[in-house]
Scaffold this active site. Structure first.
Site, PDB file in Angstrom:
ATOM      1  CG  HIS A 176      -2.275   0.605   0.951  1.00  0.00           C
ATOM      2  ND1 HIS A 176      -2.513   1.475  -0.088  1.00  0.00           N
ATOM      3  CD2 HIS A 176      -3.464   0.472   1.596  1.00  0.00           C
ATOM      4  CE1 HIS A 176      -3.775   1.858  -0.079  1.00  0.00           C
ATOM      5  NE2 HIS A 176      -4.381   1.262   0.941  1.00  0.00           N
ATOM      6  NE  ARG A 177       6.228   0.002   1.817  1.00  0.00           N
ATOM      7  CZ  ARG A 177       7.405  -0.597   1.969  1.00  0.00           C
ATOM      8  NH1 ARG A 177       8.275  -0.130   2.869  1.00  0.00           N
ATOM      9  NH2 ARG A 177       7.733  -1.635   1.232  1.00  0.00           N
TER      10      ARG A 177
END
Length: 432
Positions: free
Chosen positions: A405-406
């Protein structure tokens, strides 16, 4: 002049390895290209070839030795015309690292064998126990472990190691049965879940199996992945009937060429094309930057006897499915024999893990760092499914994407899952 033979770096990331087996002995003559040893890296057991010609004068690292650092002198070669008996070991006569025993699992580099090999450095994060009088007891981790197993009170022992440190030999020579003092309620001693106490082990019959370099690397990398990478999971159900029909037709056409497509081959192609269609998911997080890839190299999880390896199908989105099938059979076969070259399993822009053949309906795979996503494929089975607004029975599988999700937003991950589903349900695009 004697030639020093050093531990080679058999992959770009290799820092140490296990000298699994010597294929030569002292006195043997070797030529350039001869196989001298088998070396176990974190991914495979690889053959080490001689570069120079000469006669083996000394073997300085025994086979089975773990944690041999790249560049360590492992043997000495006498050049032509030199008398082997007159050749001194290259780099001096310091002994090689001691092969790890079943009692000492430490991965720390071995110390020269002066008085206490492999125990002379105590990790700073391991606090030494305190004696009842408040004096600090200095003991090696191995000595503490043996003392706990034998019920020996460390405060009653006098250490023979440096600065009075209690070492393995001190504990083994002590009287058994003198139980160590129980921890007080004010200062409870924590028990690590990763290292069960011997009291726990005694109640269950068990064997101790030393971890291979590959298993240690798997444990380290996946622990880092779950601790450091914020995973987001997205699941879709996919109808397989059209894909299975197309696969049957393609296999009939490819049979004269000796090619038989698997469902997994088509999944690899579908993931490759989906990554090309949604390039926001064909990325890697790299600190303050992000790597965006122009082609999709799909790492495919292959189970092997010692663990798991991920050979890479390069440019999977552009390759014909017949080519993917041929490559995967070759890669998987050599992976199980430990014969992949480093460039064949290191890299990749995304991964695919298929556990459908084991009957697993749905699962969430751990991202293979530094990649940004992995696709987990479940088993296809007959399920009630709405087709053209009518409830029917269809072959359906669940696919779950795990995304970093980064680097990948949920909406982008959803676009990739949508593209993957459409590729499978309308599969003619896979052969276009």
């Amino acid at each position: 002049m004697p030639i020093a033979i050093q531990m080679p770096a058999l992959s770009p990331t290799m820092e140490e390895g296990t000298l699994a087996k010597w294929l030569v002995k002292v006195g043997d003559k070797v030529s350039s290209g001869d196989i001298m040893a088998e070396i176990e890296t974190d991914k495979a057991t690889m053959e080490f070839e001689a570069v120079d010609e000469g006669t083996i004068a000394h073997i300085q690292v025994d086979e089975g030795t773990e944690g041999v650092q790249v560049g360590t002198i492992i043997a000495t070669l006498a050049e032509e015309g030199e008398d082997v008996s007159d050749v001194e070991p290259a780099g001096g006569a310091a002994p090689a690292p001691t092969p790890a025993s079943s009692e000492d699992k430490s991965e720390a580099p071995a110390e020269p064998a002066k008085a206490e090999p492999r125990e002379s450095a105590e990790p700073a994060r391991t606090p030494a126990p305190a004696a009842s009088g408040g004096d600090r007891i200095v003991a090696s981790p191995l000595a503490k472990r043996i003392a706990e197993q034998k019920g020996v009170d460390l405060s009653s022992l006098k250490g023979s190691g440096p600065n009075g440190r209690i070492v393995k030999a001190d504990v083994e020579g002590a009287e058994t049965g003198a139980a160590a003092p129980a921890p007080s309620a004010a200062a409870p001693t924590p028990t690590s879940a990763a290292a069960p106490t011997e009291a726990q082990d005694f109640s269950i019959p068990h064997e101790v199996e030393k971890l291979s370099s590959m298993r240690k690397t798997i444990a380290r990398r996946l622990t880092e992945s779950k601790q450091q990478v914020p995973h987001i999971y997205l699941t879709v159900d996919i109808r397989l009937d059209a894909l299975l029909k197309l696969r049957g037709e393609l296999n009939a056409a490819l049979e004269p060429q000796g090619v038989k497509l698997s469902v997994n081959d088509l999944m690899i192609k579908a993931l490759g094309k989906s990554l090309e269609a949604v390039p926001a998911c064909n990325v890697q997080f790299a600190g303050d930057t992000m790597l965006k890839f122009s082609r999709a190299d799909v790492s495919v999880a292959v189970s092997i006897p010692n663990g798991l390896i991920t050979p890479i199908v390069t440019d999977a989105g552009s390759k014909a499915v017949s080519k993917i099938s041929t490559e995967m059979k070759d890669l998987a076969g050599r992976a199980k024999e430990g014969k992949l070259a480093p460039e064949e399993y290191q890299g990749g822009t995304a991964s695919l893990s298929n556990m459908g053949m084991f009957g697993i309906k749905q699962f969430e795979a751990v991202i293979n760092p530094p990649q940004g996503m992995i696709m987990a494929i479940g088993a296809g089975d007959k399920r009630p499914y709405v087709v053209d607004d009518a409830l029917r029975v269809a072959s359906v599988m669940s696919a779950t994407g795990s995304f970093d999700h980064r680097a990948i937003d949920g909406a982008d991950g959803a676009q990739l899952m949508k593209a993957f589903k459409e590729m499978i349900e309308a599969p003619l695009g896979l052969v276009a």
